[in-house]
Design an enzyme around this catalytic site. Structure first.
Site, PDB file in Angstrom:
ATOM      1  CB  THR A 117      -0.951   0.015   1.213  1.00  0.00           C
ATOM      2  OG1 THR A 117      -0.171  -0.091   2.416  1.00  0.00           O
ATOM      3  CG2 THR A 117      -1.934  -1.125   1.144  1.00  0.00           C
ATOM      4  N   GLY A 118       2.155   1.159   0.026  1.00  0.00           N
ATOM      5  CA  GLY A 118       3.022   2.328  -0.001  1.00  0.00           C
ATOM      6  C   GLY A 118       3.302   2.806  -1.414  1.00  0.00           C
ATOM      7  CB  VAL A 173       8.168   1.324  -3.211  1.00  0.00           C
ATOM      8  CG1 VAL A 173       8.890   0.233  -3.986  1.00  0.00           C
ATOM      9  CG2 VAL A 173       9.094   2.531  -3.044  1.00  0.00           C
ATOM     10  CB  SER A 196      -3.195  -1.616   4.820  1.00  0.00           C
ATOM     11  OG  SER A 196      -2.578  -0.357   4.944  1.00  0.00           O
ATOM     12  NE  ARG A 255      19.280  -0.881  -0.064  1.00  0.00           N
ATOM     13  CZ  ARG A 255      18.639   0.260   0.094  1.00  0.00           C
ATOM     14  NH1 ARG A 255      19.211   1.257   0.765  1.00  0.00           N
ATOM     15  NH2 ARG A 255      17.431   0.419  -0.410  1.00  0.00           N
ATOM     16  CB  CYS A 277      16.426   5.413  -5.082  1.00  0.00           C
ATOM     17  SG  CYS A 277      16.423   6.464  -3.616  1.00  0.00           S
ATOM     18  CD  GLN A 323      18.742  11.572  -2.408  1.00  0.00           C
ATOM     19  OE1 GLN A 323      19.917  11.684  -2.070  1.00  0.00           O
ATOM     20  NE2 GLN A 323      17.908  10.768  -1.784  1.00  0.00           N
ATOM     21  CB  SER A 355       8.871   9.737  -4.763  1.00  0.00           C
ATOM     22  OG  SER A 355      10.104   9.775  -5.454  1.00  0.00           O
ATOM     23  N   GLY A 356      11.250   9.612  -2.476  1.00  0.00           N
ATOM     24  CA  GLY A 356      12.206   8.786  -1.757  1.00  0.00           C
ATOM     25  C   GLY A 356      11.886   8.659  -0.283  1.00  0.00           C
ATOM     26  CG  HIS A 380      16.156  10.407  -6.563  1.00  0.00           C
ATOM     27  ND1 HIS A 380      15.124  11.100  -5.983  1.00  0.00           N
ATOM     28  CD2 HIS A 380      16.443   9.380  -5.715  1.00  0.00           C
ATOM     29  CE1 HIS A 380      14.799  10.515  -4.830  1.00  0.00           C
ATOM     30  NE2 HIS A 380      15.580   9.471  -4.653  1.00  0.00           N
TER      31      HIS A 380
END
Length: 338
Positions: free
Chosen positions: A11-12, A14, A40, A99, A128, A155, A158-159, A241
């Site tokens: 629901t976000g 992304v 949600s 990561r 991103c 940036q 939306s990030g 970006h």
């Protein structure tokens, strides 16, 4: 062959991009499961003309799931991604959780596709800003060997997520009405402003976002000693970006040579005509797949240096698209079993 797919964080911002792209790219889906937080649960979302119901993300969510796209934050990834992998799913995680884990590949398909095949159930999707930069760096490195990278980012909101996008929109409306601009997401209003601060500050004076670019670039490109310095800036742009990148290489490249190399590179579109409007801008490239490069020129402050401008859609190539391309890479190479 079709696959059972789950999206954690459906629901976000992304999550919405995942749904959009899975449909646009005709991803081979047998069943799609939408997962989010408890608040949600029960929400209805239309995908491929079918109404799907959002379920609460739990440890029992991943039975019979082949591919799990995670974009629900690092905390939930740390909790649920190993469970999904243990259940047999290949997890492609968009958070920062894994990561820099030496046992988890960090993959950009145009740069290090072979790393994806070494996964042990979890593959990390890079930050991103890192993704779009390394897509432009790798083809130049293959020819001239990178020595140093200095980057300043511009940036989009939306990030930060859907709430930040809404806050920018609301602030612009307030400004037009000559009303006070309220802010909750950022420390000051972002509308008509620039914030030289993305993520939390570290002991060395850099922010976490800046150090992500340093460490992730080194890992993706297998250059542990590469000199990288980043300054990350938030600007009042909705979802793409931009970056100014300055590099130094062992072998000298002219601007024209760099332009030719990048023009042939996978995933790159060069837009560089050295005239007004002859360069990519974030507003123009929204909802497109490539990484765009322009303003390619020799760096006057470096003997073997180049400077250029890089733009990409943060929700697409910077997040959901790169993750989907990883999954497509596994399918293409018969590394994913339904």
């Amino acid at each position: 062959m079709k696959f059972n797919v789950a999206i954690a964080g459906a629901t976000g911002a992304v999550g919405a991009a995942f749904l959009d792209l899975l449909e646009k790219r005709n991803f081979p889906i047998a069943n799609l499961k939408l997962l989010a937080s408890k608040r949600s649960q029960g929400k209805k979302i239309v995908f491929n003309n079918q109404e799907l119901t959002v379920e609460t993300l739990t440890k029992d969510s991943f039975k019979d799931v082949d591919i799990a796209f995670f974009s629900a934050g690092a905390e939930r990834s740390l909790e649920f991604a190993p469970i999904a992998a243990k259940n047999g799913a290949v997890v492609i995680d968009n958070s920062s959780a894994f990561r820099l884990d030496e046992n988890v590949p960090l993959v950009v398909p145009e740069v290090n596709p072979e790393a994806a095949f070494q996964h042990q159930g979890i593959i990390a999707n890079p930050n991103c800003t890192t993704i779009q930069m390394v897509v432009a760096l790798e083809p130049l490195h293959r020819v001239a060997n990178l020595k140093k990278v200095i980057v300043a980012t511009y940036q989009s909101v939306s990030g930060t997520g859907a709430n930040a996008m809404k806050e920018l929109e609301t602030q612009v409306q307030s400004f037009v009405k000559n009303e006070p601009m309220k802010h909750e997401v950022y420390p000051v209003p972002i509308a008509f402003n620039v914030l030289p601060h993305v993520d939390v500050f570290q002991d060395n004076g850099y922010t976490k976002e800046e150090m992500k670019m340093v460490n992730e670039t080194r890992k993706i490109m297998s250059l542990p000693d590469l000199l990288v310095s980043a300054t990350c800036v938030r600007v009042p742009v909705m979802r793409a970006h931009s970056e100014v990148v300055q590099i130094e290489t062992e072998k000298k490249l002219t601007a024209e040579e760099a332009k030719q190399i990048l023009s042939k590179a996978e995933g790159v579109v060069v837009q560089d005509t050295r005239e007004s409007g002859g360069y990519p801008t974030p507003a123009e490239i929204v909802e497109t797949f490539p990484t765009y490069v322009g303003r390619i020129r020799e760096d006057l402050a470096s003997q073997n240096g180049l400077a250029f401008w890089v733009v990409a859609d943060q929700l697409y190539k910077g997040a959901a698209l790169n993750a989907i391309q990883i999954a497509e890479l596994l399918i293409k190479n018969n590394k994913l079993k339904a």
